[in-house]
Scaffold this motif. Structure first.
Motif, PDB file in Angstrom:
ATOM      1  N   ALA A 275     -83.129 -89.164  77.088  1.00 19.74           N
ATOM      2  CA  ALA A 275     -81.910 -88.364  77.251  1.00 19.74           C
ATOM      3  C   ALA A 275     -82.224 -86.890  77.507  1.00 19.74           C
ATOM      4  CB  ALA A 275     -81.014 -88.500  76.017  1.00 19.74           C
ATOM      5  N   LYS A 276     -83.355 -86.405  76.973  1.00 21.14           N
ATOM      6  CA  LYS A 276     -83.747 -85.008  77.204  1.00 21.14           C
ATOM      7  C   LYS A 276     -85.199 -84.797  76.816  1.00 21.14           C
ATOM      8  CE  LYS A 276     -82.653 -80.834  78.521  1.00 21.14           C
ATOM      9  NZ  LYS A 276     -82.090 -80.558  79.850  1.00 21.14           N
ATOM     10  N   ARG A 277     -85.999 -84.409  77.796  1.00 13.54           N
ATOM     11  CA  ARG A 277     -87.393 -84.039  77.547  1.00 13.54           C
ATOM     12  C   ARG A 277     -87.490 -82.517  77.602  1.00 13.54           C
ATOM     13  NH1 ARG A 277     -90.835 -88.596  78.709  1.00 13.54           N
ATOM     14  NH2 ARG A 277     -92.596 -87.203  78.959  1.00 13.54           N
ATOM     15  N   PHE A 278     -88.123 -81.924  76.586  1.00  8.39           N
ATOM     16  CA  PHE A 278     -88.313 -80.474  76.613  1.00  8.39           C
ATOM     17  C   PHE A 278     -89.493 -80.108  75.718  1.00  8.39           C
ATOM     18  CE2 PHE A 278     -85.343 -81.229  73.164  1.00  8.39           C
ATOM     19  CZ  PHE A 278     -85.780 -80.401  72.144  1.00  8.39           C
ATOM     20  N   ASP A 279     -89.948 -78.871  75.869  1.00  7.06           N
ATOM     21  CA  ASP A 279     -91.129 -78.400  75.155  1.00  7.06           C
ATOM     22  C   ASP A 279     -90.958 -76.903  74.897  1.00  7.06           C
ATOM     23  OD1 ASP A 279     -93.683 -78.549  74.052  1.00  7.06           O
ATOM     24  OD2 ASP A 279     -94.682 -78.211  75.971  1.00  7.06           O
ATOM     25  N   LEU A 280     -90.671 -76.539  73.655  1.00  7.26           N
ATOM     26  CA  LEU A 280     -90.482 -75.142  73.287  1.00  7.26           C
ATOM     27  C   LEU A 280     -91.779 -74.638  72.651  1.00  7.26           C
ATOM     28  CD1 LEU A 280     -86.910 -75.416  71.692  1.00  7.26           C
ATOM     29  CD2 LEU A 280     -87.526 -74.953  74.080  1.00  7.26           C
ATOM     30  N   LYS A 281     -92.545 -73.898  73.417  1.00  5.48           N
ATOM     31  CA  LYS A 281     -93.851 -73.433  72.967  1.00  5.48           C
ATOM     32  C   LYS A 281     -93.742 -72.609  71.677  1.00  5.48           C
ATOM     33  CE  LYS A 281     -95.966 -75.105  76.633  1.00  5.48           C
ATOM     34  NZ  LYS A 281     -96.821 -76.280  76.550  1.00  5.48           N
ATOM     35  N   LEU A 282     -94.871 -72.373  71.049  1.00  6.07           N
ATOM     36  CA  LEU A 282     -94.923 -71.679  69.752  1.00  6.07           C
ATOM     37  C   LEU A 282     -94.034 -70.439  69.692  1.00  6.07           C
ATOM     38  CD1 LEU A 282     -98.721 -71.783  68.894  1.00  6.07           C
ATOM     39  CD2 LEU A 282     -96.874 -72.792  67.555  1.00  6.07           C
ATOM     40  N   TYR A 283     -93.232 -70.372  68.640  1.00  5.47           N
ATOM     41  CA  TYR A 283     -92.452 -69.164  68.392  1.00  5.47           C
ATOM     42  C   TYR A 283     -92.280 -68.966  66.895  1.00  5.47           C
ATOM     43  CZ  TYR A 283     -88.302 -72.296  68.270  1.00  5.47           C
ATOM     44  OH  TYR A 283     -87.395 -73.282  67.998  1.00  5.47           O
ATOM     45  N   GLY A 284     -92.120 -67.697  66.505  1.00  7.94           N
ATOM     46  CA  GLY A 284     -92.188 -67.327  65.092  1.00  7.94           C
ATOM     47  C   GLY A 284     -90.847 -67.095  64.420  1.00  7.94           C
ATOM     48  N   ARG A 285     -90.935 -66.561  63.220  1.00  3.69           N
ATOM     49  CA  ARG A 285     -89.782 -66.356  62.338  1.00  3.69           C
ATOM     50  C   ARG A 285     -88.688 -65.519  63.015  1.00  3.69           C
ATOM     51  NH1 ARG A 285     -88.426 -66.733  57.049  1.00  3.69           N
ATOM     52  NH2 ARG A 285     -87.079 -65.142  56.143  1.00  3.69           N
ATOM     53  N   GLU A 286     -87.454 -65.983  62.849  1.00  5.25           N
ATOM     54  CA  GLU A 286     -86.245 -65.339  63.375  1.00  5.25           C
ATOM     55  C   GLU A 286     -86.195 -65.271  64.901  1.00  5.25           C
ATOM     56  OE1 GLU A 286     -83.718 -65.107  61.527  1.00  5.25           O
ATOM     57  OE2 GLU A 286     -84.850 -65.503  59.702  1.00  5.25           O
ATOM     58  N   ASP A 287     -87.127 -65.950  65.550  1.00  2.00           N
ATOM     59  CA  ASP A 287     -87.030 -66.103  67.000  1.00  2.00           C
ATOM     60  C   ASP A 287     -86.310 -67.429  67.248  1.00  2.00           C
ATOM     61  OD1 ASP A 287     -87.296 -65.697  69.671  1.00  2.00           O
ATOM     62  OD2 ASP A 287     -89.481 -65.901  69.746  1.00  2.00           O
ATOM     63  N   GLN A 288     -85.757 -67.598  68.445  1.00  2.00           N
ATOM     64  CA  GLN A 288     -85.096 -68.866  68.731  1.00  2.00           C
ATOM     65  C   GLN A 288     -85.154 -69.180  70.207  1.00  2.00           C
ATOM     66  OE1 GLN A 288     -80.989 -68.668  67.450  1.00  2.00           O
ATOM     67  NE2 GLN A 288     -80.285 -67.838  69.382  1.00  2.00           N
ATOM     68  N   ARG A 289     -84.988 -70.442  70.520  1.00  2.00           N
ATOM     69  CA  ARG A 289     -84.908 -70.937  71.888  1.00  2.00           C
ATOM     70  C   ARG A 289     -83.634 -71.774  71.990  1.00  2.00           C
ATOM     71  NH1 ARG A 289     -88.620 -67.922  71.579  1.00  2.00           N
ATOM     72  NH2 ARG A 289     -90.759 -68.182  72.263  1.00  2.00           N
ATOM     73  N   SER A 290     -83.173 -72.030  73.223  1.00  2.00           N
ATOM     74  CA  SER A 290     -81.984 -72.861  73.436  1.00  2.00           C
ATOM     75  C   SER A 290     -82.269 -73.910  74.494  1.00  2.00           C
ATOM     76  CB  SER A 290     -80.796 -72.005  73.881  1.00  2.00           C
ATOM     77  OG  SER A 290     -80.405 -71.134  72.853  1.00  2.00           O
ATOM     78  N   VAL A 291     -81.596 -75.056  74.349  1.00  2.00           N
ATOM     79  CA  VAL A 291     -81.734 -76.164  75.296  1.00  2.00           C
ATOM     80  C   VAL A 291     -80.339 -76.714  75.571  1.00  2.00           C
ATOM     81  CG1 VAL A 291     -82.693 -78.482  75.671  1.00  2.00           C
ATOM     82  CG2 VAL A 291     -84.033 -76.773  74.426  1.00  2.00           C
ATOM     83  N   VAL A 292     -80.050 -77.013  76.850  1.00  2.00           N
ATOM     84  CA  VAL A 292     -78.788 -77.647  77.221  1.00  2.00           C
ATOM     85  C   VAL A 292     -79.015 -79.150  77.319  1.00  2.00           C
ATOM     86  CG1 VAL A 292     -77.024 -77.864  79.014  1.00  2.00           C
ATOM     87  CG2 VAL A 292     -77.952 -75.607  78.447  1.00  2.00           C
TER      88      VAL A 292
END
Length: 198
Positions: free
Chosen positions: A98-115
């Motif tokens: 249904a959804k393939r994704f890869d959010l590389k390393l990220y630290g505290r209080e950082d964020q990423r988004s995916v649709v």
């Protein structure tokens, strides 16, 4: 009866069902052991009804080295944010159809988004912490919800008539961890117990 009169009757029935008041579906989901099944996702698909509309915000946190919530339900087209609330870095991924994704390393209080643009089950993992797992259930039906700790769920405003009821849970030992059945929703609503694996 001619095809024309049959079609006319079908249109009258459809108009009547659309004009009928919405019903409430009350569900209690039980696992194979008969105990309440928490975090099960129930989808009620009503023929001809519009798809769910994203309203958000939708959030899947990484906190205490875990995905929180463990199971998140979103409509098709939803944008989900993945904030890191831990003091360590995370690398969130999914290999699901249904959804393939890869959010590389990220630290505290950082964020990423995916649709999430397709319906289905999206299993989550972290490349750094193998014990982390979570699920995002992407549904086209606006009549979708997750059971509470008592295996209970109330779905409001369901149009009366025939519908397909699907339950997802890792406890279901069937393809895609789903069990489905056809139901008829009465105008006055319905209360139903669903026993998985019996």
């Amino acid at each position: 009866m001619t095809i024309r009169s049959t079609l006319l009757l079908a249109l009258i029935a459809l108009a009547a069902s659309q004009g009928a008041s919405a019903a409430t579906v009350t569900l209690d989901v039980r696992g194979p052991d008969g105990r309440p099944l928490a975090d099960a996702v129930v989808m009620i698909d009503v023929p001809g009804h519009a798809s769910a509309v994203p309203q958000g915000p939708y959030v899947m946190e990484q906190k205490a080295i875990a995905f929180q919530p463990h199971v998140l339900v979103v409509p098709v087209g939803a944008s989900v944010s993945f904030p890191n609330r831990d003091t360590v870095r995370h690398h969130v991924y999914s290999f699901s159809k249904a959804k393939r994704f890869d959010l590389k390393l990220y630290g505290r209080e950082d964020q990423r988004s995916v649709v999430f643009d397709k319906p289905g089950v999206v299993a989550l993992g972290c490349n750094i912490h193998d014990t982390m797992s979570g699920f995002i259930i992407v549904s086209a039906s606006p009549f979708t919800g997750r059971t509470n700790a008592a295996g209970h769920l109330v779905v409001a405003d369901v149009p009366p008539g025939p519908a397909r009821l699907t339950v997802w849970s890792p406890a279901i030992r069937q393809p895609d961890n789903m069990a489905a059945q056809m139901i008829v929703v009465p105008a006055g609503g319905v209360a139903k117990t669903i026993a998985i694996g019996r």
